[in-house]
Scaffold this active site. Sequence first.
Site, PDB file in Angstrom:
ATOM      1  N   THR A   1       0.778  -1.101   0.049  1.00 37.65           N
ATOM      2  CA  THR A   1       0.152  -0.056   0.050  1.00 37.65           C
ATOM      3  C   THR A   1       0.962   1.457   0.040  1.00 37.65           C
ATOM      4  O   THR A   1       2.010   1.057   0.124  1.00 37.65           O
ATOM      5  CB  THR A   1      -0.815  -0.020   1.300  1.00 37.65           C
ATOM      6  OG1 THR A   1      -1.870   0.976   1.066  1.00 37.65           O
ATOM      7  CG2 THR A   1      -0.220   0.261   2.435  1.00 37.65           C
TER       8      THR A   1
ATOM      9  N   ALA B   1       0.384   5.927  -7.445  1.00 34.72           N
ATOM     10  CA  ALA B   1      -0.779   4.971  -8.036  1.00 34.72           C
ATOM     11  C   ALA B   1      -0.303   4.854  -9.396  1.00 34.72           C
ATOM     12  O   ALA B   1      -0.499   3.683 -10.047  1.00 34.72           O
ATOM     13  CB  ALA B   1      -1.997   5.222  -7.728  1.00 34.72           C
TER      14      ALA B   1
ATOM     15  N   CYS C   1       3.549   2.619  -9.055  1.00 33.87           N
ATOM     16  CA  CYS C   1       3.794   1.465  -8.032  1.00 33.87           C
ATOM     17  C   CYS C   1       2.532   0.515  -8.381  1.00 33.87           C
ATOM     18  O   CYS C   1       1.296   1.000  -8.188  1.00 33.87           O
ATOM     19  CB  CYS C   1       3.613   1.950  -6.593  1.00 33.87           C
ATOM     20  SG  CYS C   1       3.891   0.338  -5.556  1.00 33.87           S
TER      21      CYS C   1
ATOM     22  N   THR D   1      -0.054  -0.110  -5.799  1.00 29.19           N
ATOM     23  CA  THR D   1      -0.958   1.295  -5.132  1.00 29.19           C
ATOM     24  C   THR D   1      -1.954   1.308  -6.219  1.00 29.19           C
ATOM     25  O   THR D   1      -1.611   1.577  -7.318  1.00 29.19           O
ATOM     26  CB  THR D   1       0.039   2.353  -4.828  1.00 29.19           C
ATOM     27  OG1 THR D   1       1.143   1.966  -3.942  1.00 29.19           O
ATOM     28  CG2 THR D   1      -0.603   3.501  -4.457  1.00 29.19           C
TER      29      THR D   1
END
Length: 180
Positions: A8, A165, A168, A171
């Site tokens: 996360t 986001a 990654c 994410t």
Amino acid sequence: MDNSLHATTIYAVRHNGEAAMAGDGQVTLGQQVIMKQTARKVRRLYEGKVLAGFAGSVADAFTLFEKFETKLQQFSGNLERAAVELAQEWRGDKQLRQLEAMLIVMNKDAILIVSGTGEVIAPDDDLIAIGSGGNYALSAGRALKRHAAQLSASEMAYESLKVAADICVFTNDNIIVETL
């Protein structure tokens, strides 16, 4: 196959009198399967005066949230004292040492990372990020703070996580932002 649930990005910033924390919604099983896209990893604690976000094992993080909230109650909302006491307990307890998570905790006055190795770290520049996309969010946040100071803390938090986001794979862009 790695069957642990993890990965996360959590980002927190204090800017122009506002404090904001953002987290994405993705929970990943091992390295290959997205189990959930709408998890809520940022929470309000202590009558809404403290924000906490986690990266790492979900079950472990919930255990740490409960313990941290107990420490906040015990120390009348003193963020630093509660964080230090949690870190000491986490490091000193054989069972707790097995927990695989990190926390960012913040109020209007401070941001702290709390880890199972006993560290309680306050960033120098009022922003911090953890998790698989943490370095991407941190880099984006620093650039925004330097070159887009007109943005609010919540806008910086959202945009920093959006950059993470985009880069990654662990994410996603289901971003929750909480502010104080």
